[in-house]
Structures are given as structure tokens and as C-alpha cells.
Enzyme design. Structure first.
Site, short mmCIF file in Angstrom:
data_model
loop_
_atom_site.label_atom_id
_atom_site.label_comp_id
_atom_site.label_asym_id
_atom_site.label_seq_id
_atom_site.Cartn_x
_atom_site.Cartn_y
_atom_site.Cartn_z
N GLU A 103 0.84 -1.21 0.00
CA GLU A 103 0.00 0.00 0.00
C GLU A 103 0.87 1.24 0.00
O GLU A 103 1.95 1.25 0.59
CB GLU A 103 -0.84 0.02 1.30
CG GLU A 103 -2.32 -0.25 1.09
CD GLU A 103 -3.09 0.91 0.48
OE1 GLU A 103 -2.57 1.65 -0.38
OE2 GLU A 103 -4.26 1.05 0.86
N ASP A 104 0.37 2.30 -0.61
CA ASP A 104 1.09 3.57 -0.57
C ASP A 104 0.98 4.20 0.82
O ASP A 104 1.98 4.51 1.46
CB ASP A 104 0.57 4.54 -1.65
CG ASP A 104 -0.96 4.68 -1.64
OD1 ASP A 104 -1.64 3.99 -0.85
OD2 ASP A 104 -1.47 5.49 -2.43
N ASP A 107 -4.12 5.65 6.17
CA ASP A 107 -4.54 6.83 6.93
C ASP A 107 -5.50 6.37 8.03
O ASP A 107 -5.07 6.02 9.13
CB ASP A 107 -5.16 7.83 5.96
CG ASP A 107 -5.54 9.14 6.63
OD1 ASP A 107 -5.24 9.32 7.82
OD2 ASP A 107 -6.15 10.01 5.97
N PHE A 156 -1.98 16.43 3.55
CA PHE A 156 -2.35 15.66 2.36
C PHE A 156 -1.14 15.59 1.44
O PHE A 156 -0.65 16.59 0.95
CB PHE A 156 -3.56 16.26 1.65
CG PHE A 156 -4.20 15.27 0.72
CD1 PHE A 156 -5.06 14.30 1.21
CD2 PHE A 156 -3.88 15.25 -0.64
CE1 PHE A 156 -5.61 13.33 0.36
CE2 PHE A 156 -4.43 14.30 -1.49
CZ PHE A 156 -5.29 13.34 -0.99
N ARG A 169 0.54 12.30 -9.51
CA ARG A 169 1.10 10.96 -9.26
C ARG A 169 2.52 10.81 -9.77
O ARG A 169 3.30 10.03 -9.27
CB ARG A 169 0.25 9.88 -9.95
CG ARG A 169 -1.13 9.70 -9.36
CD ARG A 169 -1.75 8.41 -9.90
NE ARG A 169 -3.19 8.34 -9.72
CZ ARG A 169 -3.80 7.96 -8.59
NH1 ARG A 169 -3.08 7.62 -7.55
NH2 ARG A 169 -5.11 7.94 -8.51
#
Ligand code: IMP
Ligand code: MG
Length: 179
Positions: A103-104, A107, A156, A169
Site C-alpha cells: 500500500e502507498d 490513513d 495531504f 502521481r
């Protein structure tokens, strides 16, 4: 974590390319130790995880199979919608296999718990998680991230695969989107 510098697009650098490289190498070393002699299935979480997964697999010394899964968790904004939807499931039979989710960023942990439920139902021999990032304020759920890169502040982040409304991206480093 380094940063503070503003790039030409006005975004502050949160994690430099060099620090990302070091982080990915450290994670790959741990995986190379733990998965030596095994042939796990790496499940990349689209879309955000594609850059991290691509960098990570090129440093792995064991034969890994790659598959992808895609869930929709966030709308166009920066807040979780709370609802999750499977956009694309696995194409690999993972029953009895060692599975590693890549996973990136984790959160709230909602996406990851949804994914782990989906994967567990398919009866893998083992199921672990490798995440590049988590947030200081995040992961209140009872979740274990077996291999964690960096903890970032509650901002963010965009770049290195992470987007805001499908933008940014392709940035080679991580930057802060002020919203
Ligand atoms: P969670 O379900 O709240 O853990 O959110 C996980 C997903 O939301 C990640 O896989 C990302 O796709 C997205 N996400 C969470 N935080 C950020 C961020 O700071 N930048 C970009 N995407 C994010
Ligand atoms: Mg993601």
C-alpha cells in the site's frame, strides 16, 4: 524526514527522492530476510501503490508474483467518503499462498481493513502488510502494518504515486498539498 523547500509548482517537499530510495531499500531488506526461500504474491493496491511497488520489487531477491487490486475509498477531495467499493479484484488464486499487501499510505485504516477482509476470505497461508506511509493521526483501527516506511504528519501528501483528483502521481518525491 527532510523538506521545507518549495518546488516550482509551489508545493513543499515532504520526503525527498533520496529519502524515499533509502526507505524503499530498508523495506526491501526486511522483506528479503523474511521471505527468503518463499514465493509470495505481492498485492499492489491501485492506483496509489504503483510507483512504490515498482521500486520495491526491483530490490527483491526472492521470486515474487505480482497482482493488483483496486478499491475506491476517496472521492475527488481529500476526505475519506467512508464508503469503499471494489473496482477490481485479484486474478491470482491466493489460497495457501503467502500474501503481502503493498500500500502507498494507510490513513484511517478503512481501506486496509476492507482489503484484509477480502483477502482473508480467500484463505492465504499468511497475510502481511507493507505500507510506505502512515500518518501520525491515523490508524485507530486494530491493524498491524508489518513493514512500515515512514510516518508523516497529518497533511495531504501527493507525488510518488499519490494523487489529488488524479493529479501529481508522477512527481518523483512526496509533496504537501495545502488544502
Ligand atoms: P484510509 O482508508 O483512510 O486508510 O486511506 C487510504 C487511502 O486513501 C490510501 O490508499 C490513499 O489512496 C488515500 N490517501 C490517504 N491519505 C492520502 C494522502 O495524504 N494523499 C493521497 N492519498 C491519500
Ligand atoms: Mg491507496
Amino acid at each position: 524526514m527532510t523538506g521545507g523547500r518549495k518546488t516550482s509548482d509551489g508545493l513543499r517537499v515532504l520526503v525527498t527522492e533520496s529519502d524515499l530510495r533509502k526507505t524503499v531499500s530498508r523495506l526491501a531488506e526486511a522483506l528479503n530476510r523474511d521471505y527468503a526461500g518463499k514465493q509470495p504474491v505481492l498485492v499492489g493496491v491501485l492506483k496509489g501503490g504503483f510507483v512504490f511497488l515498482a521500486d520495491l520489487v526491483r530490490q527483491l531477491s526472492f521470486p515474487a508474483e505480482i497482482d493488483f487490486i483496486q478499491v475506491a475509498s476517496y472521492a475527488a477531495g481529500t476526505e475519506s467518503t467512508g464508503s469503499l467499493r471494489l473496482l477490481s479484484g485479484l486474478h491470482t488464486d491466493i489460497r495457501g499462498r503467502d500474501v503481502l499487501v503493498v500500500e502507498d499510505i494507510v490513513d484511517s485504516g478503512l481501506t486496509l481493513s476492507y482489503l484484509l477482509r477480502y483477502l482473508r476470505r480467500r484463505r492465504p497461508a499468511s497475510l502481511r502488510v507493507c505500507a510506505l506511509l502512515t500518518k501520525e493521526t491515523g490508524v485507530p483501527l486494530p491493524l498491524t502494518i508489518d513493514y512500515l516506511g515512514l510516518t508523516i504528519p497529518d497533511v495531504f501528501a501527493v507525488g510518488y504515486g499519490l494523487d489529488h483528483a488524479e493529479h501529481y502521481r508522477q512527481l518523483p518525491d512526496l509533496r504537501v498539498l495545502e488544502v
